[in-house]
Write a protein that holds these residues in place. Structure first.
Motif, short mmCIF file in Angstrom:
data_model
loop_
_atom_site.label_atom_id
_atom_site.label_comp_id
_atom_site.label_asym_id
_atom_site.label_seq_id
_atom_site.Cartn_x
_atom_site.Cartn_y
_atom_site.Cartn_z
N CYS A 127 0.86 -1.20 0.00
CA CYS A 127 0.00 0.00 0.00
C CYS A 127 0.89 1.24 0.00
O CYS A 127 1.53 1.55 -0.98
CB CYS A 127 -0.93 -0.08 1.19
N ASP A 158 -4.31 -0.43 9.13
CA ASP A 158 -5.57 0.02 8.51
C ASP A 158 -6.68 -1.01 8.61
O ASP A 158 -6.87 -1.83 7.71
CB ASP A 158 -5.33 0.38 7.04
N GLU A 178 -0.18 -4.58 3.30
CA GLU A 178 -1.43 -4.22 3.95
C GLU A 178 -2.41 -5.40 3.97
O GLU A 178 -2.32 -6.27 4.83
CB GLU A 178 -2.04 -2.97 3.29
N GLU A 186 -0.25 0.20 6.68
CA GLU A 186 -0.52 1.19 5.65
C GLU A 186 0.80 1.70 5.06
O GLU A 186 0.97 1.74 3.85
CB GLU A 186 -1.30 2.37 6.25
FE1 FEO Z 1 -4.27 0.51 0.92
FE2 FEO Z 1 -5.14 1.61 3.73
O1 FEO Z 1 -5.06 1.88 1.95
#
Ligand code: FEO
Ligand code: CA
Ligand code: CA
Ligand code: CA
Length: 662
Positions: free
Chosen positions: A253, A365, A268, A346
């Motif tokens: 990510c 995330d 991620e 993230e």
């Molecule tokens: Fe891949 Fe948390 O955006």
């Protein structure tokens, strides 16, 4: 990845709800009981306590800048805001040029085959720019702001946009047929990262395909596990009885570039690549549940046993790490640095503390998961690059606890300390790191609204935490740091480490901004009154700080009727009376998400990554139906009938030259 879009298009087959199902069932208090009566945090921190905190943290130069802005009471950004909206193209502020630098399929090497979307092969893809560009970093060559290495993550793939003949429409919805092994091999080659030499010639950036450092990293690239988890029984597989060699990296990510010039790729949503069931009663069952493994969105397990839990039950423990790549050595083996913990990382942005230690800020995330930081044991040596290359193997990982009174603590995840003992199932530091989330649960970390980028700002001494949204937070779960129930639009927290020391284990925090449309009272957004109808945004995701210390925020998820706008790049004031004023600088085409962003050291170029363009368009009057290879909502950026939509990195420069937004 935009959660509502992926849900809509792949209700059963793709990464459903990829950025945050919410797998935290721990009983940590959400501090819901203790809020409601307190005075506004902003007023609190503008009082005497805040003055001493600021005085202690900010350099004289930064103070001057802040004071100047305060005195003037005006935005620190100078450009004419664009209009928010939705259409097939991108838009940038007047007086600026946004040029396509690299598209999916573009040549990375002198011998790369030309891109032919109807005859794509894995062999071609591995020599070409990958799919769904996310993190963008710049590593200067010989200190130049006009000649360097661009490093770009390729987070995931969208088969319905990439491959012809895969989709049928049933009841107005996309139904995707099964992928062949060649499809899967193309997907694997389109994941990972790109390292490519670029040079600015006559004011325009160009790729240098002959560049000696050019490299593709993919889900088939061999990597080394390093740090406390290397060699642990829980990361051994039939293909790797040593527990030290992993094939590939997944769902890269955001990331970072370290002070010593290496490239960080954050793994991620790795859970989506695994299928199958663990053998009954397997010891990893609870661990995997906490990470949502398996999710089964991808079809890779049909062709590769390592993605099948029934066949390789330990494989998921080898993903969810921070990967470090020595971009200056194309033959180097990327290293999964286990000391930084295993989460749905993230990114990992870093800063050198005054004592020379290097501090990495990390977001996990997922709904109700945590904010972390890692402090190296060793110190950065500016004169000896080689001496820095293994700094990430030893240090302390901390998880954040945000208190109701505006203070915070960084709690160490160290085996043997507090509850992180054998009694609780942690036999060693390796166990603490493999189960980073459970360690955070036991320490009582604060459950956040999906932490995305966490960005230290070396100019004003603060740290900015992007919290993208969390519609599942109930009223009884709100707390001071996550103050809205059903938080659809997210918010931004600003941290001031105690004593201005990034290695501190305590600090202060306040909410910089609650996002969403400020004209709708029920949303409770807190943009300044100077913010226009174009200037507000929801779902902060990636961010950047330019060399003047100004904050730029990229968003993920504004693409729907309710917001009347696509994602984009917003300039956000953090100082003085202009604080919390936001202005729209750039916006993406329909269906896309805004990734990057990254400023060159001279602030004359902003690189932005347009991710998953054309992924959606049902809600947009210009299309109004599902978007897929044969019926796309946009053919950005080429707009040719025989060319599909292509994720791309753009270079934004001021026409005629000069610093951006000055
Ligand atoms: Fe891949 Fe948390 O955006
Ligand atoms: Ca996101
Ligand atoms: Ca993304
Ligand atoms: Ca992101």
């Amino acid at each position: 990845m935009t959660e509502h879009l992926s849900q809509k298009i792949f209700p059963t087959t793709q990464l459903e709800d990829a950025d945050g199902e919410g797998h935290n069932s721990s009983i940590n208090p959400t501090m819901g009981e203790i809020i409601g009566k307190r005075f506004s945090r902003r007023n609190f921190l503008q009082g005497s306590l805040a003055v001493s905190a600021i005085a202690a943290t900010v350099s004289p130069v930064a103070l001057m800048t802040a004071e100047k802005a305060r005195a003037a009471g005006v935005s620190a950004f100078s450009f004419s805001e664009i209009e928010a909206g939705v259409d097939a193209n991108h838009h940038v502020a007047e007086g600026y040029s946004a040029d396509v630098l690299l598209r999916w399929g573009d040549a990375i090497f002198a011998d790369s085959p030309a891109f032919d979307p109807t005859r794509q092969t894995a062999a071609a893809q591995v020599r070409q720019f990958g799919y769904n560009n996310d993190y963008v970093g710049y590593i200067p060559l010989e200190g130049s702001a006009e000649h360097g290495l661009l490093v770009v993550n390729h987070e995931y793939t969208n088969p319905h946009l990439m491959f012809p003949g895969l989709v049928t429409i049933a009841d107005g919805k996309i139904k995707q047929g099964p992928l062949s092994k060649e499809h899967v091999d193309i997907e694997m080659a389109a994941h990972g990262g790109t390292i490519v030499e670029i040079r600015k010639v006559d004011g325009k950036w160009r790729v240098v395909p002959e560049g000696r450092y050019n490299r593709r990293i993919t889900s088939a690239t061999e990597m080394q596990l390093t740090g406390p988890v290397a060699g642990n029984d829980r990361v051994k597989t039939s293909a790797d009885p040593t527990g030290t060699r992993v094939i590939g990296t997944l769902n890269n990510c955001a990331g970072g570039v370290t002070p010593w010039g290496t490239y960080i790729m954050a793994e991620e949503n790795f859970h989506g690549y695994f299928s199958g069931e663990l053998p009954a009663g397997h010891k990893e069952a609870a661990n995997y549940k906490r990470y949502g493994v398996p999710e089964g969105g991808y079809e890779w397990a049909n062709f590769y046993d390592r993605y099948d839990l029934a066949k390789e039950p330990n494989e998921p423990n080898r993903f969810g790490w921070i990967v470090e790549v020595d971009a200056m050595d194309p033959a180097s083996t990327p290293k999964k640095r286990t000391a930084l913990g295993r989460t749905k990382h993230e990114g990992a942005e870093s800063i050198i503390a005054e004592n020379g230690k290097v501090v990495f800020y990390l977001g996990d995330d997922e709904r109700f998961d945590y904010v972390y930081k890692f402090v190296t044991d060793g110190t950065y040596n500016a004169d000896d690059r080689a001496a820095n290359l293994n700094l990430l193997d030893a240090g302390t990982l901390y998880v954040a606890k945000f208190e109701e009174d505006g203070s915070m603590q960084w709690l160490p995840l160290v085996h043997g300390q507090g509850p992180l003992t054998a009694e609780n199932g942690f036999a060693s530091q390796a166990d603490v790191l493999i189960e980073t989330r459970r360690a955070g649960d036991l320490l009582g970390a604060t459950k956040m609204d999906r932490p995305e980028d966490v960005q230290p700002n070396g100019v004003n001494g603060k740290v900015y935490v992007m919290l993208t949204n969390n519609t599942r937070r109930k009223a009884e779960q709100v707390d001071a740091a996550n103050p809205r129930a059903e938080n659809a639009f997210g918010h931004i927290i600003e941290i001031t480490e105690d004593g201005g020391d990034f290695t501190a284990t305590s600090g202060k925090w306040e909410v910089l901004l609650k996002c969403g449309d400020p004209s709708v009272a029920a949303v409770g957004a807190t943009f300044s009154t100077e913010t226009t109808k174009n200037g507000w945004f929801g779902m902060p995701d990636n961010c950047a700080v330019d060399s003047a210390g100004r904050l730029w925020v990229a968003t993920d998820g504004n693409n729907n009727k309710a917001t009347g706008r696509t994602d984009g790049l917003w300039a956000v004031d953090t100082e003085g009376d202009a604080r919390a004023t936001s202005k729209l600088f750039f916006r993406v085409p329909v269906g896309a998400e805004m990734c990057g962003p990254l400023f060159t050291p001279d602030d004359e170029t902003a690189f932005v990554a347009v991710q998953h363009p054309g992924d959606g368009g049902d809600d947009w009057e210009g299309h109004g139906r599902p978007s897929y290879y044969e019926d796309l909502s946009t053919r950005w950026p080429d707009f040719k009938d025989d060319m599909p939509v292509r994720p791309a990195v753009l270079a934004i420069t001021k026409i005629g030259g000069g610093k951006i937004a000055v």
